[in-house]
Scaffold this motif. Sequence first.
Motif, short mmCIF file in Angstrom:
data_model
loop_
_atom_site.label_atom_id
_atom_site.label_comp_id
_atom_site.label_asym_id
_atom_site.label_seq_id
_atom_site.Cartn_x
_atom_site.Cartn_y
_atom_site.Cartn_z
N GLN A 39 0.86 -1.18 0.00
CA GLN A 39 0.00 0.00 0.00
C GLN A 39 0.89 1.23 0.00
OE1 GLN A 39 -2.69 0.43 3.40
NE2 GLN A 39 -4.25 1.23 2.00
N GLY A 44 -4.51 2.77 -2.35
CA GLY A 44 -5.21 1.53 -2.03
C GLY A 44 -4.27 0.34 -1.97
N GLN B 6 -15.25 0.08 -7.55
CA GLN B 6 -16.08 0.23 -6.36
C GLN B 6 -16.76 1.59 -6.41
OE1 GLN B 6 -12.80 -1.64 -3.42
NE2 GLN B 6 -14.74 -1.18 -2.38
N CYS B 23 -19.43 -3.16 -5.53
CA CYS B 23 -18.19 -3.63 -6.14
C CYS B 23 -18.58 -4.32 -7.44
CB CYS B 23 -17.48 -4.59 -5.20
SG CYS B 23 -16.02 -5.41 -5.90
N TRP B 35 -14.37 -9.08 0.98
CA TRP B 35 -14.41 -7.69 1.43
C TRP B 35 -13.48 -7.53 2.63
CZ3 TRP B 35 -17.07 -3.76 -0.94
CH2 TRP B 35 -18.09 -4.10 -1.82
N TYR B 87 -12.46 -2.44 0.99
CA TYR B 87 -11.96 -2.92 -0.30
C TYR B 87 -12.61 -4.25 -0.67
CZ TYR B 87 -8.08 0.36 0.46
OH TYR B 87 -7.32 1.49 0.67
N GLN B 89 -12.06 -7.66 -3.26
CA GLN B 89 -10.98 -8.40 -3.91
C GLN B 89 -11.55 -9.63 -4.58
OE1 GLN B 89 -9.03 -11.06 -1.49
NE2 GLN B 89 -7.45 -11.63 -2.97
N PHE B 100 -7.62 -6.01 -6.35
CA PHE B 100 -8.43 -5.28 -5.40
C PHE B 100 -9.15 -4.14 -6.10
CE2 PHE B 100 -7.06 -6.97 -1.33
CZ PHE B 100 -5.81 -7.49 -1.58
N GLY B 103 -11.38 0.88 -3.39
CA GLY B 103 -11.83 1.19 -2.04
C GLY B 103 -12.97 2.18 -1.99
#
Lengths: 119, 109
Positions: A39, A44, B6, B23, B35, B87, B89, B100, B103
């Motif tokens: 990160q 993100g 997202q 998402c 999640w 997030y 994934q 991912f 967010g």
Amino acid sequence: EVQLVESGGGVIQPGGSLRLSCAVSGSSDNFNYMSWVRQAPGKGLEWVSVLYNVGGNSYYADSVKGRFTISRDNSRNTLYLQMNSLRSEDTAVYYCARGTTYFYYMEVWGNGTTVTVTS
Amino acid sequence: EIVMTQSPATLSVFPGERATLSCRASQSVSSNLAWYQQKPGQAPRLLIYDASTRATGIPARFSGSGSGTEFTLTISSLQSEDFAVYYCQQYNNWPPESTFGPGTKVDIK
């Protein structure tokens, strides 16, 4: 309870190398996936690499392919990430994460170790 | 490569209200969707896997739904500790290359 503890982060110049470690404790379960996720500051989550224990195959994001190597020492219960040819864009908090026997979602996470690449 | 998106990027909610996060996957990921919740300065924490199964210790106010390309995380009544970034994934690929979403930040209105 499974615990993951990363170490090895630090400040490094561009082009340098660093090896991250992730010590795994508290579990005798069989799990086949161990991953590194990073990160960047204010950004993100980015998947970096995964080690699939069956056959020992490893996989990498395009952004690190050819520069990073994931490995595992089962005798030490430790996962590693060897990072070579580091770039400023590799600056991030690096998390190790444990998957499950059959799936590679991240069931348990470490607290992360910070890598800063700067001249 | 499967691309995850997202929405919204930020969701402002009063404590006690319901929050609905979306998402979307660029191609079907079946139910192989997780999640995560991340609070400032902390590591992410798994909330939901298999699109709708709560991870160990996750309160019942968190629920997930969806399959294929469209997924939803619902927090039924937001508590102060739920203000965080969430997030999604996907883990449907072989080889096992995760992606991912960018967010959703849930903050206090």
